[in-house]
Design a protein around this motif. Sequence first.
Motif, short mmCIF file in Angstrom:
data_model
loop_
_atom_site.label_atom_id
_atom_site.label_comp_id
_atom_site.label_asym_id
_atom_site.label_seq_id
_atom_site.Cartn_x
_atom_site.Cartn_y
_atom_site.Cartn_z
N ARG A 126 19.77 -11.32 -6.77
CA ARG A 126 19.56 -12.48 -5.90
C ARG A 126 20.63 -13.52 -6.23
O ARG A 126 21.30 -13.41 -7.26
CB ARG A 126 18.16 -13.06 -6.08
CG ARG A 126 17.99 -14.01 -7.25
CD ARG A 126 16.61 -14.55 -7.24
NE ARG A 126 15.72 -13.51 -7.72
CZ ARG A 126 14.84 -13.70 -8.71
NH1 ARG A 126 14.70 -14.87 -9.26
NH2 ARG A 126 14.09 -12.72 -9.13
N GLN A 173 3.98 -13.35 -1.16
CA GLN A 173 5.31 -13.33 -1.75
C GLN A 173 5.47 -14.53 -2.68
O GLN A 173 5.19 -15.67 -2.28
CB GLN A 173 6.37 -13.38 -0.63
CG GLN A 173 7.70 -12.87 -1.05
CD GLN A 173 8.63 -12.60 0.14
OE1 GLN A 173 8.37 -13.03 1.27
NE2 GLN A 173 9.72 -11.91 -0.12
N SER A 177 10.70 -14.85 -6.23
CA SER A 177 11.29 -13.53 -5.97
C SER A 177 12.35 -13.59 -4.85
O SER A 177 13.06 -12.63 -4.60
CB SER A 177 10.20 -12.54 -5.58
OG SER A 177 9.72 -12.82 -4.27
N ILE A 178 12.41 -14.73 -4.18
CA ILE A 178 13.38 -14.86 -3.08
C ILE A 178 14.54 -15.70 -3.59
O ILE A 178 14.33 -16.83 -4.03
CB ILE A 178 12.76 -15.61 -1.87
CG1 ILE A 178 11.38 -15.05 -1.53
CG2 ILE A 178 13.68 -15.57 -0.67
CD1 ILE A 178 10.67 -15.82 -0.43
N PHE A 181 18.93 -18.14 0.18
CA PHE A 181 19.55 -17.22 1.14
C PHE A 181 20.43 -17.96 2.14
O PHE A 181 20.22 -19.14 2.43
CB PHE A 181 18.49 -16.38 1.85
CG PHE A 181 17.45 -17.19 2.60
CD1 PHE A 181 17.62 -17.55 3.93
CD2 PHE A 181 16.28 -17.60 1.95
CE1 PHE A 181 16.67 -18.28 4.61
CE2 PHE A 181 15.32 -18.34 2.63
CZ PHE A 181 15.51 -18.70 3.95
N SER A 216 10.57 -7.58 5.33
CA SER A 216 11.10 -8.37 4.20
C SER A 216 11.77 -9.66 4.69
O SER A 216 12.07 -10.54 3.90
CB SER A 216 12.09 -7.53 3.41
OG SER A 216 13.15 -7.14 4.26
N ASN A 217 12.04 -9.79 5.97
CA ASN A 217 12.63 -11.03 6.49
C ASN A 217 11.56 -12.08 6.81
O ASN A 217 11.85 -13.27 6.91
CB ASN A 217 13.37 -10.77 7.82
CG ASN A 217 14.62 -9.95 7.60
OD1 ASN A 217 15.27 -10.07 6.55
ND2 ASN A 217 14.98 -9.13 8.57
N ARG A 220 10.85 -15.28 4.57
CA ARG A 220 11.90 -16.32 4.66
C ARG A 220 11.84 -17.05 6.01
O ARG A 220 12.04 -18.25 6.09
CB ARG A 220 13.28 -15.68 4.45
CG ARG A 220 13.52 -15.33 2.99
CD ARG A 220 14.80 -14.57 2.80
NE ARG A 220 14.67 -13.19 3.28
CZ ARG A 220 15.67 -12.33 3.35
NH1 ARG A 220 16.88 -12.70 2.99
NH2 ARG A 220 15.47 -11.12 3.79
#
Length: 471
Positions: A126, A173, A177-178, A181, A216-217, A220
Amino acid sequence: MKLRFAPSPTGALHLGNARTALFNFLVARRAGGTFMIRIEDTDRMRSDPRHEAALLADLAWLGIVWQEGPDCEGPFAPYRQSERQAFYTKTLKQMQDLGCIYPCFCTDEQLADDLEKQKRERLTPRYSGRCAKLSAAESARRLQAGEPAAWRWRIAASGSLDWNDLVYGPQHQELESIGDFVVCRRDGQPVFLLTNLVDDCAMRVTHVLRGADHLSNTGRQLLMAQSLALSPPRYGHLPLLVNPGGVPLSKREGAIGLGSLARAGYLPSALQNYLARLGHAYAENGLLDLDALAQTFDWKAIHRAPAVFDPDQLDHWQHLAVRALDDEAYDRWAGVALGPQAPTGLASLVRDNVRIHTDLIQWRDRLTGQSPPTEEARAVLEALDTRLARYGEVHADSAALTDFLSGLRRDHPSAFPSRKVYPALRAILTGTLEGPELARIWEWMGPERRLQAFQDIPPHPQTTPHPELPP
Ligand code: GLU
């Protein structure tokens, strides 16, 4: 309810995408809602207006209708992302004002090095957060100096996100973990995550069914929507397609285009019935029209397990679809394959034995003596009692099959039981052991074609000496 299909015009409409489009359309139709097409053509290099036109034509062929789209406008025009830059610029400005995003000056080399290091240390890849730590003054100075920058969304250090996927159910989530972006690339191009969300909200889309590769998008996108006080659609994700062996479709399998199926003679109703059942159960097993498919479409009945793409199932629906055509529609369909020179009555003779256009061509060639016998038919011909061939050459003009058979049995009592004579005649007349009723084949062929077929029986194989033995 408002649903949409948002293809990227980078290639033909393949089966997976056609299923996604159909599912969204069926949900909208059942709810009496709106269905919309939006063209996601932000990838300028790969997008092509010819693909867009072909996509729309394929969707229309499939029977899908839309109330809003690039070819029919509507209250939220334009419906091509390449024409909606102003919306994205405005949102990016809002994100800057809210402090949700920061400029990132990292070069590709730096990012690649970071990734390498994370891999070596077995960390989740990441963004390292390098530019998140720059002071506002430093960032402003570098921007002012014209240093190229992407814009990244700043993720809070802790917290989590929960939502309910229409298909996969509760999702959770952890924010950590993100990574931070990118929402806008160094070349000024806003990314899919942003454009897709901004448009769905601006166009008042209420529900989205899309490929599981977008699951997975979603976190976000929901995070952005929350911070920007947007009302995002509810998302449901469709499991991937796998082949009957359970393996994700290969590029070649997955790329089967709707256009090529249409050209092969597949009918829209076959594809509708097949695709609507790809990972979605119906109580009804018969061929349904689009309205009936819509009326009983239930996203709660979408399976979470991968959907198996089985060509035999598609052929099953195609078979039913051909049978359901009325005579005029069937003749038109067959005419496309056989052309104006088609022998009269051939298409209706083989109606129950054809699925796609090549089947018609094959039957034409079989019934007009232009194709070699199948392996099974050849075996029957090789074992043929030559008395049948001789009798046939003399009596090929018998008006009906029953006349021919009673004469044969009279001349050769008990030599030709039905279980032998039927396959033998099929092999002689058509070069195959299956097909329409033999009496109808007999009648359709007429005396000349029949005589020809009896005369053309391949001679028995010569007993050739074994090549390794001395002559
Ligand atoms: N253009 C995206 C795709 O083709 C759309 C994803 C979505 O439906 O949100 O995958």
